[in-house]
Design a protein around this motif. Structure first.
Motif, PDB file in Angstrom:
ATOM      1  N   ILE A   1     -79.552 -82.587 -24.527  1.00 48.77           N
ATOM      2  CA  ILE A   1     -80.863 -83.134 -24.200  1.00 48.77           C
ATOM      3  C   ILE A   1     -80.605 -84.518 -23.604  1.00 48.77           C
ATOM      4  O   ILE A   1     -80.061 -85.399 -24.263  1.00 48.77           O
ATOM      5  CB  ILE A   1     -81.777 -83.227 -25.434  1.00 48.77           C
ATOM      6  CG1 ILE A   1     -82.031 -81.817 -26.003  1.00 48.77           C
ATOM      7  CG2 ILE A   1     -83.094 -83.913 -25.081  1.00 48.77           C
ATOM      8  CD1 ILE A   1     -82.782 -81.802 -27.315  1.00 48.77           C
ATOM      9  N   ILE A   2     -80.976 -84.682 -22.339  1.00 48.40           N
ATOM     10  CA  ILE A   2     -80.754 -85.936 -21.615  1.00 48.40           C
ATOM     11  C   ILE A   2     -82.083 -86.670 -21.522  1.00 48.40           C
ATOM     12  O   ILE A   2     -83.094 -86.090 -21.105  1.00 48.40           O
ATOM     13  CB  ILE A   2     -80.207 -85.671 -20.196  1.00 48.40           C
ATOM     14  CG1 ILE A   2     -78.951 -84.793 -20.249  1.00 48.40           C
ATOM     15  CG2 ILE A   2     -79.947 -86.993 -19.480  1.00 48.40           C
ATOM     16  CD1 ILE A   2     -77.771 -85.401 -20.958  1.00 48.40           C
ATOM     17  N   ILE A   3     -82.097 -87.944 -21.910  1.00 47.61           N
ATOM     18  CA  ILE A   3     -83.322 -88.748 -21.845  1.00 47.61           C
ATOM     19  C   ILE A   3     -83.163 -89.829 -20.784  1.00 47.61           C
ATOM     20  O   ILE A   3     -82.295 -90.698 -20.893  1.00 47.61           O
ATOM     21  CB  ILE A   3     -83.651 -89.406 -23.199  1.00 47.61           C
ATOM     22  CG1 ILE A   3     -83.684 -88.362 -24.325  1.00 47.61           C
ATOM     23  CG2 ILE A   3     -85.001 -90.134 -23.115  1.00 47.61           C
ATOM     24  CD1 ILE A   3     -83.907 -88.962 -25.712  1.00 47.61           C
ATOM     25  N   ASP A   4     -84.008 -89.769 -19.756  1.00 46.57           N
ATOM     26  CA  ASP A   4     -84.017 -90.795 -18.714  1.00 46.57           C
ATOM     27  C   ASP A   4     -84.930 -91.926 -19.163  1.00 46.57           C
ATOM     28  O   ASP A   4     -86.150 -91.770 -19.228  1.00 46.57           O
ATOM     29  CB  ASP A   4     -84.516 -90.196 -17.396  1.00 46.57           C
ATOM     30  CG  ASP A   4     -84.557 -91.219 -16.269  1.00 46.57           C
ATOM     31  OD1 ASP A   4     -83.745 -92.155 -16.299  1.00 46.57           O
ATOM     32  OD2 ASP A   4     -85.412 -91.085 -15.367  1.00 46.57           O
ATOM     33  N   CYS A   5     -84.343 -93.074 -19.488  1.00 47.00           N
ATOM     34  CA  CYS A   5     -85.108 -94.205 -20.018  1.00 47.00           C
ATOM     35  C   CYS A   5     -85.640 -95.082 -18.889  1.00 47.00           C
ATOM     36  O   CYS A   5     -85.088 -95.130 -17.798  1.00 47.00           O
ATOM     37  CB  CYS A   5     -84.240 -95.052 -20.954  1.00 47.00           C
ATOM     38  SG  CYS A   5     -83.666 -94.169 -22.413  1.00 47.00           S
ATOM     39  N   SER A   6     -86.706 -95.809 -19.186  1.00 45.33           N
ATOM     40  CA  SER A   6     -87.259 -96.750 -18.207  1.00 45.33           C
ATOM     41  C   SER A   6     -86.406 -98.014 -18.172  1.00 45.33           C
ATOM     42  O   SER A   6     -85.657 -98.293 -19.117  1.00 45.33           O
ATOM     43  CB  SER A   6     -88.706 -97.100 -18.570  1.00 45.33           C
ATOM     44  OG  SER A   6     -88.748 -97.809 -19.794  1.00 45.33           O
ATOM     45  N   PRO A   7     -86.512 -98.812 -17.090  1.00 43.63           N
ATOM     46  CA  PRO A   7     -85.739-100.058 -17.008  1.00 43.63           C
ATOM     47  C   PRO A   7     -86.374-101.169 -17.842  1.00 43.63           C
ATOM     48  O   PRO A   7     -86.837-102.187 -17.313  1.00 43.63           O
ATOM     49  CB  PRO A   7     -85.766-100.369 -15.511  1.00 43.63           C
ATOM     50  CG  PRO A   7     -87.030 -99.754 -15.030  1.00 43.63           C
ATOM     51  CD  PRO A   7     -87.233 -98.516 -15.854  1.00 43.63           C
ATOM     52  N   SER A   8     -86.417-100.965 -19.138  1.00 48.69           N
ATOM     53  CA  SER A   8     -86.961-101.955 -20.067  1.00 48.69           C
ATOM     54  C   SER A   8     -86.393-101.652 -21.438  1.00 48.69           C
ATOM     55  O   SER A   8     -85.768-100.607 -21.648  1.00 48.69           O
ATOM     56  CB  SER A   8     -88.490-101.887 -20.114  1.00 48.69           C
ATOM     57  OG  SER A   8     -88.912-100.736 -20.839  1.00 48.69           O
TER      58      SER A   8
ATOM     59  N   ILE B   1     -79.898 -92.172 -21.331  1.00 47.49           N
ATOM     60  CA  ILE B   1     -79.297 -92.888 -20.203  1.00 47.49           C
ATOM     61  C   ILE B   1     -80.118 -94.151 -20.012  1.00 47.49           C
ATOM     62  O   ILE B   1     -81.291 -94.098 -19.629  1.00 47.49           O
ATOM     63  CB  ILE B   1     -79.259 -92.015 -18.942  1.00 47.49           C
ATOM     64  CG1 ILE B   1     -78.398 -90.767 -19.237  1.00 47.49           C
ATOM     65  CG2 ILE B   1     -78.711 -92.787 -17.757  1.00 47.49           C
ATOM     66  CD1 ILE B   1     -78.196 -89.831 -18.089  1.00 47.49           C
ATOM     67  N   ALA B   2     -79.511 -95.289 -20.334  1.00 45.98           N
ATOM     68  CA  ALA B   2     -80.294 -96.522 -20.456  1.00 45.98           C
ATOM     69  C   ALA B   2     -79.579 -97.721 -19.861  1.00 45.98           C
ATOM     70  O   ALA B   2     -78.356 -97.844 -19.932  1.00 45.98           O
ATOM     71  CB  ALA B   2     -80.602 -96.788 -21.937  1.00 45.98           C
ATOM     72  N   ASN B   3     -80.379 -98.593 -19.285  1.00 40.35           N
ATOM     73  CA  ASN B   3     -79.952 -99.927 -18.856  1.00 40.35           C
ATOM     74  C   ASN B   3     -81.233-100.620 -18.418  1.00 40.35           C
ATOM     75  O   ASN B   3     -81.933-100.106 -17.541  1.00 40.35           O
ATOM     76  CB  ASN B   3     -78.946 -99.872 -17.708  1.00 40.35           C
ATOM     77  CG  ASN B   3     -78.327-101.232 -17.424  1.00 40.35           C
ATOM     78  OD1 ASN B   3     -78.939-102.262 -17.648  1.00 40.35           O
ATOM     79  ND2 ASN B   3     -77.102-101.226 -16.914  1.00 40.35           N
TER      80      ASN B   3
ATOM     81  N   ASP C   1     -78.064 -89.267 -29.979  1.00 38.67           N
ATOM     82  CA  ASP C   1     -76.747 -89.302 -30.614  1.00 38.67           C
ATOM     83  C   ASP C   1     -75.858 -90.325 -29.925  1.00 38.67           C
ATOM     84  O   ASP C   1     -74.991 -90.935 -30.544  1.00 38.67           O
ATOM     85  CB  ASP C   1     -76.087 -87.921 -30.537  1.00 38.67           C
ATOM     86  CG  ASP C   1     -76.893 -86.861 -31.273  1.00 38.67           C
ATOM     87  OD1 ASP C   1     -77.138 -87.034 -32.482  1.00 38.67           O
ATOM     88  OD2 ASP C   1     -77.292 -85.871 -30.620  1.00 38.67           O
ATOM     89  N   SER C   2     -76.077 -90.498 -28.607  1.00 34.29           N
ATOM     90  CA  SER C   2     -75.245 -91.429 -27.852  1.00 34.29           C
ATOM     91  C   SER C   2     -76.004 -91.916 -26.632  1.00 34.29           C
ATOM     92  O   SER C   2     -77.070 -91.385 -26.282  1.00 34.29           O
ATOM     93  CB  SER C   2     -73.927 -90.767 -27.439  1.00 34.29           C
ATOM     94  OG  SER C   2     -74.163 -89.684 -26.559  1.00 34.29           O
ATOM     95  N   VAL C   3     -75.443 -92.934 -25.987  1.00 35.64           N
ATOM     96  CA  VAL C   3     -76.082 -93.510 -24.807  1.00 35.64           C
ATOM     97  C   VAL C   3     -75.057 -93.690 -23.694  1.00 35.64           C
ATOM     98  O   VAL C   3     -73.928 -94.137 -23.931  1.00 35.64           O
ATOM     99  CB  VAL C   3     -76.783 -94.845 -25.145  1.00 35.64           C
ATOM    100  CG1 VAL C   3     -75.828 -95.837 -25.787  1.00 35.64           C
ATOM    101  CG2 VAL C   3     -77.428 -95.465 -23.913  1.00 35.64           C
TER     102      VAL C   3
END
Length: 260
Positions: A122-129, A7-9, A142-144
């Motif tokens: 498996i959910i990955i919480d990404c940093s705002p960068s 999960i990214a932005n 596999d996807s975003v």
């Protein structure tokens, strides 16, 4: 084998961590075996599930920098079927420590191989960068899912993220795809919110989730109690929308529909 969703932005304040926590909880409540990975040094996904980061003996930092076994670093949460690989502020230094590491963009992907089959999602919480930790997350995924806030400048920065995704597809992870754009903090009473939803649909078509996440006070209150909204207020609009999002993802044919 589990599906890995980042999960990214890189734009802050769009609801990445809120989505990560509540989607993970909704998937687990829907009968999936779920691991949430907190890949943000702010560790909000960790504290948002009622776990104090400074009290954790091992986190994603140790797994990526010291090759600590990921299975040994995961902990149970307040949601049955949901485990957490937590984070601490020292993850800030991981980018520098990984620079000299061989295959530095694939460290997280390699670490996940041993446990991937134990989970449906498996959910990955990404940093705002768009730094090395986020590159690792996108290389492992596999996807975003791209959360987009229903406010002015909503599409600002998305082109940069899409360009990063293209680069990663070309050089590091040919199978990476966009799971969907998720409109967050949506207020149906506001014309602007509806215009942004239509603009998203116009740009990205079927890649936009049918589910939208409403602006909801219960979603905002839940993290301060160390709970996902599904436990904090099972009947509120925030809970219902995340359960709908979970079903939308499950219906695409990944994971198992019930847990034995």
């Amino acid at each position: 084998m589990g599906k890995i969703i980042a999960i990214a932005n890189q734009k802050g304040g769009v609801g990445k961590t809120t989505t990560s926590i509540n989607l993970s909880a909704a998937l687990a409540t829907s009968g999936q075996r779920v691991l949430l990975i907190d890949a943000d040094p702010q560790a909000n996904a960790t504290s948002g599930l009622g776990i104090e980061p400074k009290n954790m003996s091992s986190t994603i930092y140790e797994c990526m920098v010291d090759d600590y076994p990921m299975r040994s670093a995961t902990v149970d949460t307040c949601v049955e079927g949901l485990k957490l690989l937590g984070s601490r502020i020292d993850l800030v230094g991981a980018e520098l420590e990984l620079v000299e590491k061989k295959g530095r963009e694939r460290v997280l992907r390699t670490a996940l191989q041993d446990i991937k089959e134990e989970y449906d999602y498996i959910i990955i919480d990404c940093s705002p960068s768009l730094g090395l930790i986020t590159v690792n997350a996108l290389t492992a995924a596999d996807s975003v899912i791209i959360p987009v806030q229903a406010e002015y400048f909503a599409l600002e920065g998305i082109s940069k993220l899409l360009n990063t995704i293209r680069i990663i597809k070309n050089k590091l992870n040919a199978n990476l795809r966009i799971e969907g754009f998720l409109l967050t903090m949506y207020d149906a009473r506001l014309r602007l919110a509806n215009e942004i939803f239509e603009e998203l649909k116009g740009h990205f078509g079927d890649m936009v989730f049918n589910t939208v996440i409403p602006r909801n006070i219960r979603i905002s209150e839940a993290p301060s109690h160390g709970l996902p909204v599904i436990l904090y207020d099972p009947d509120c609009r925030g809970t219902i929308s995340h359960l709908q999002l979970a079903q939308e993802i499950i219906s695409r044919g990944h994971g198992t529909k019930t847990r034995n």
